[in-house]
Design an enzyme around this catalytic site. Structure first.
Site, PDB file in Angstrom:
ATOM      1  N   SER A  66       0.829  -1.212   0.000  1.00  0.00           N
ATOM      2  CA  SER A  66       0.000   0.000   0.000  1.00  0.00           C
ATOM      3  C   SER A  66       0.857   1.253   0.000  1.00  0.00           C
ATOM      4  O   SER A  66       0.423   2.315  -0.465  1.00  0.00           O
ATOM      5  CB  SER A  66      -0.922   0.000   1.217  1.00  0.00           C
ATOM      6  OG  SER A  66      -0.194   0.133   2.428  1.00  0.00           O
ATOM      7  N   THR A  68       3.634   1.721  -1.667  1.00  0.00           N
ATOM      8  CA  THR A  68       4.432   1.872  -2.881  1.00  0.00           C
ATOM      9  C   THR A  68       3.612   1.685  -4.153  1.00  0.00           C
ATOM     10  O   THR A  68       4.186   1.529  -5.233  1.00  0.00           O
ATOM     11  CB  THR A  68       5.601   0.876  -2.871  1.00  0.00           C
ATOM     12  OG1 THR A  68       5.083  -0.463  -2.725  1.00  0.00           O
ATOM     13  CG2 THR A  68       6.556   1.168  -1.736  1.00  0.00           C
ATOM     14  N   LYS A  70       1.290   3.894  -5.702  1.00  0.00           N
ATOM     15  CA  LYS A  70       0.672   5.212  -5.664  1.00  0.00           C
ATOM     16  C   LYS A  70       1.055   6.033  -6.897  1.00  0.00           C
ATOM     17  O   LYS A  70       2.164   5.910  -7.414  1.00  0.00           O
ATOM     18  CB  LYS A  70       1.133   5.969  -4.416  1.00  0.00           C
ATOM     19  CG  LYS A  70       0.835   5.249  -3.093  1.00  0.00           C
ATOM     20  CD  LYS A  70       1.565   5.914  -1.923  1.00  0.00           C
ATOM     21  CE  LYS A  70       1.334   5.196  -0.608  1.00  0.00           C
ATOM     22  NZ  LYS A  70       0.055   5.534   0.010  1.00  0.00           N
ATOM     23  N   CYS A 104      -2.535  11.074   0.613  1.00  0.00           N
ATOM     24  CA  CYS A 104      -1.363  10.407   1.190  1.00  0.00           C
ATOM     25  C   CYS A 104      -0.524  11.477   1.863  1.00  0.00           C
ATOM     26  O   CYS A 104       0.091  12.311   1.179  1.00  0.00           O
ATOM     27  CB  CYS A 104      -0.548   9.687   0.118  1.00  0.00           C
ATOM     28  SG  CYS A 104       0.984   8.964   0.775  1.00  0.00           S
ATOM     29  N   ASN A 106       2.249  11.101   3.492  1.00  0.00           N
ATOM     30  CA  ASN A 106       3.666  10.911   3.242  1.00  0.00           C
ATOM     31  C   ASN A 106       4.084  11.502   1.897  1.00  0.00           C
ATOM     32  O   ASN A 106       5.061  12.248   1.808  1.00  0.00           O
ATOM     33  CB  ASN A 106       4.030   9.424   3.305  1.00  0.00           C
ATOM     34  CG  ASN A 106       4.243   8.941   4.721  1.00  0.00           C
ATOM     35  OD1 ASN A 106       5.126   9.407   5.414  1.00  0.00           O
ATOM     36  ND2 ASN A 106       3.408   8.007   5.172  1.00  0.00           N
ATOM     37  N   LYS A 279      -9.451   4.651   7.778  1.00  0.00           N
ATOM     38  CA  LYS A 279      -8.420   3.795   8.335  1.00  0.00           C
ATOM     39  C   LYS A 279      -8.920   3.209   9.658  1.00  0.00           C
ATOM     40  O   LYS A 279      -9.837   3.747  10.283  1.00  0.00           O
ATOM     41  CB  LYS A 279      -7.129   4.583   8.604  1.00  0.00           C
ATOM     42  CG  LYS A 279      -6.541   5.276   7.387  1.00  0.00           C
ATOM     43  CD  LYS A 279      -6.117   4.299   6.313  1.00  0.00           C
ATOM     44  CE  LYS A 279      -5.380   5.013   5.195  1.00  0.00           C
ATOM     45  NZ  LYS A 279      -5.093   4.101   4.047  1.00  0.00           N
ATOM     46  N   SER A 310      -3.642  -0.263   6.412  1.00  0.00           N
ATOM     47  CA  SER A 310      -3.738   0.477   5.162  1.00  0.00           C
ATOM     48  C   SER A 310      -3.948  -0.499   4.018  1.00  0.00           C
ATOM     49  O   SER A 310      -3.164  -1.431   3.847  1.00  0.00           O
ATOM     50  CB  SER A 310      -2.463   1.297   4.927  1.00  0.00           C
ATOM     51  OG  SER A 310      -2.524   2.005   3.697  1.00  0.00           O
ATOM     52  N   HIS A 315       0.311  -1.286   8.193  1.00  0.00           N
ATOM     53  CA  HIS A 315       1.313  -0.421   7.585  1.00  0.00           C
ATOM     54  C   HIS A 315       2.669  -0.663   8.237  1.00  0.00           C
ATOM     55  O   HIS A 315       2.751  -0.901   9.442  1.00  0.00           O
ATOM     56  CB  HIS A 315       0.893   1.042   7.761  1.00  0.00           C
ATOM     57  CG  HIS A 315       1.610   2.005   6.875  1.00  0.00           C
ATOM     58  ND1 HIS A 315       2.837   2.531   7.188  1.00  0.00           N
ATOM     59  CD2 HIS A 315       1.268   2.545   5.682  1.00  0.00           C
ATOM     60  CE1 HIS A 315       3.213   3.364   6.235  1.00  0.00           C
ATOM     61  NE2 HIS A 315       2.282   3.394   5.304  1.00  0.00           N
ATOM     62  N   MET A 319       0.984   6.062   8.244  1.00  0.00           N
ATOM     63  CA  MET A 319       0.535   6.966   7.210  1.00  0.00           C
ATOM     64  C   MET A 319       0.580   8.399   7.744  1.00  0.00           C
ATOM     65  O   MET A 319       0.267   8.649   8.908  1.00  0.00           O
ATOM     66  CB  MET A 319      -0.885   6.633   6.776  1.00  0.00           C
ATOM     67  CG  MET A 319      -1.056   5.185   6.314  1.00  0.00           C
ATOM     68  SD  MET A 319      -1.203   3.972   7.655  1.00  0.00           S
ATOM     69  CE  MET A 319      -2.918   4.209   8.116  1.00  0.00           C
ATOM     70  N   GLY A 320       0.946   9.339   6.886  1.00  0.00           N
ATOM     71  CA  GLY A 320       1.006  10.729   7.322  1.00  0.00           C
ATOM     72  C   GLY A 320      -0.344  11.273   7.743  1.00  0.00           C
ATOM     73  O   GLY A 320      -0.460  11.992   8.746  1.00  0.00           O
TER      74      GLY A 320
END
Length: 396
Positions: A66, A68, A70, A104, A106, A279, A310, A315, A319-320
Site C-alpha cells: 500500500s 508503494t 501510488k 497520502c 507521506n 483507516k 492500510s 502499515h 501513514m502521514g
C-alpha cells in the site's frame, strides 16, 4: 489487440516520507488522461502494474504494498493563493481499481520539491539558500498543505542528516503543515471532526462484539480501538498481523462498522470502492518493543503505541494522514487515543509504530463546546529516485 509502441510519458519516481510513487505533471499526461475517468485510471494502473493476481507488480512501477502503489498528478493551482493542485491515486494491487477518496500524507512531502523542480514556483521565490513554503491544494479532500522545502545553492536540498524511522537512509528535513485538517463538510466544522458527535462510542462490530472506539475525521477518517479489546498487546509488527487472514478480516469488520457509524457509507457493499479510507488503528499504552529494523525502543521514549491498517494490511510505519488523526485525537480528553497516552493533552505527541517513533504536533482547542484542530505539523523527508520517461502500453 494493439501492438503499437509503448507510450512514453514524462514522470518522476519519488519517495515521500515512508511512501513512494510515480509523479506526473498534468500537462504531460496524454490528452485523454488529463481528465478523471476510466481511461485515466486504466493508464495509472498499467503504470503501477495492476491488477496483478501474483501480487508482485513485476510488470510495473509499483512495489506491491500500500505504501508503494501510488500515483500523483500535479497541476497548476485552481485555488487562489495556492501554488499547485495535488491529486493522489491509491492503486489497488490485485484489483482493477484506483481509490481517489483520500490523501497520502507521506507523499504530500514530495509535492513541494516536485513543484519547485518542475517549474510551478516562480524563480524569484527560490532563494540561493533558505526555504520555500509551497502552498498545496489537496484536491482529493479539498484541504491546504504547506510544504517547507529547504533550498541549497539554488536547488532543492535532498540529502541531509534528518532520520525518519521507516526510511533506511537520512535526508533533508521537510516540515509539513496540514491546515484545518478535519472534515468541515457539515453544518458545523468543529462538530464534524467527530462525526458521531462523541469523542468515544460503543461500536458494535458483527462477529466481534462491542468495542470502545474513537472515530475522527482529522487528516483522514480513522477508527481507533484499544488493542487489548481485540486481544493484542499493541506493539505487534507486520508479520504478526499480515500473515493472519482471520486477523485481517477482523480489522476489516471493524473498519466497515466504523464507516457505517461515521456515515461514510450507507451499505456494506460500498466498502469495495473505499479501500483507502477510513483507516482503522489500535492503540495501547507505552511499552518497550523491538522495531522491524531490530532497534530496541524504550517505553519512556513514547506517549503511546499505535498500529494502523492500510489497504487491508498493517502499515510498515505510519501513514502521514493517520499521524494527523493520532495527534489530534491524543489532544482531546476522553478519546481512546488520549487515554492510551495517559491523558496526553499537549501540542505534540510521540507515538510508536512498527518501524520506530514519530512525533507530530497538533493545535487542538475547544471552541464553543466543540473540539477543533487548526493545524497539524510534522517533519518528513523526500527525494527523487528516478526521472525521465515512464513507458507503458496504451491501455485504451
Amino acid at each position: 489487440m494493439s501492438h503499437d509502441p509503448q507510450l512514453r510519458i514524462p514522470a518522476t519516481y519519488m519517495r515521500g516520507g515512508t511512501s513512494k510513487g510515480v509523479f506526473f505533471r498534468l500537462q504531460d499526461l496524454p490528452a485523454w488522461a488529463q481528465t478523471p475517468g476510466p481511461q485515466r485510471d486504466a493508464l495509472l494502473m498499467r503504470v503501477i502494474g495492476s491488477p496483478d493476481p501474483y501480487g508482485k507488480h513485476t510488470d510495473g512501477m509499483g512495489g506491491a504494498t500500500s505504501s508503494t502503489s501510488k500515483c500523483v498528478i500535479i497541476g497548476p493551482a485552481t485555488q487562489p493563493d495556492h501554488d499547485v493542485d495535488y491529486l493522489y491515486g491509491q492503486v489497488a494491487i490485485e484489483r482493477a481499481f484506483v481509490d481517489w477518496t483520500g490523501n497520502c500524507g507521506n507523499l504530500s512531502t514530495a509535492v513541494g520539491p516536485f513543484a519547485i523542480s518542475n517549474g510551478f514556483i516562480p524563480v524569484d521565490r527560490i532563494p540561493e539558500n533558505g526555504t520555500v513554503a509551497v502552498k498545496v491544494w489537496q484536491k482529493n479532500i479539498g484541504k491546504t498543505i504547506i510544504v517547507h522545502v529547504p533550498i541549497r545553492n539554488g536547488v532543492v536540498q535532498e540529502t541531509g542528516d534528518f532520520e525518519l524511522d521507516g526510511v533506511t537512509f537520512p535526508a533533508a528535513e521537510i516540515v509539513l503543515e496540514f491546515v484545518d485538517p478535519s472534515d468541515d463538510g457539515g453544518d458545523n466544522g468543529a462538530a464534524s471532526m467527530f462525526p458521531t458527535g462523541n469523542v468515544v462510542d460503543d461500536l458494535v462490530v458483527p462477529g466481534i462484539g462491542t468495542l470502545r472506539a474513537t472515530m475522527i475525521t482529522a487528516g483522514i477518517p480513522t477508527i481507533f480501538v484499544n488493542a487489548a479489546d481485540i486481544d493484542y498487546r499493541g506493539n505487534e509488527l507486520q508479520g504478526d498481523i499480515n500473515s493472519d487472514s482471520a486477523a485481517l478480516q477482523r480489522f476489516e469488520a471493524i473498519r466497515t462498522a466504523g464507516a457505517l457509524r461515521m456515515g461514510i457509507i450507507r451499505e456494506v457493499a460500498e466498502m469495495a470502492s473505499r479501500q483507502h479510507s477510513p483507516k482503522v488503528a489500535m492503540v495501547a499504552p507505552p511499552m518497550d518493543f523491538v522495531s522491524s529494523a531490530g532497534k530496541s525502543v524504550a517505553a519512556d521514549a513514547m506517549d503511546l503505541q499505535v498500529r494502523a491498517m492500510s489497504m487491508g494490511k498493517m502499515h510498515h510505519a505510519m501513514m502521514g494522514t493517520a499521524s494527523v488523526a493520532i495527534a489530534t485525537a491524543a489532544g482531546v480528553p476522553g478519546t481512546v487515543v488520549n487515554a492510551a497516552a495517559g491523558g496526553q493533552v499537549g501540542d505534540a505527541v510521540t507515538f510508536a509504530h512498527p518501524s520506530g517513533l514519530l512525533r507530530v504536533g497538533a493545535q487542538v482547542t475547544n471552541e464553543d463546546g466543540h473540539w477543533v484542530v487548526r493545524k497539524a505539523i510534522m517533519s518528513r523527508s523526500a527525494r527523487v529516485l528516478m526521472e525521465g520517461l515512464v513507458r507503458v502500453p496504451d491501455p485504451r
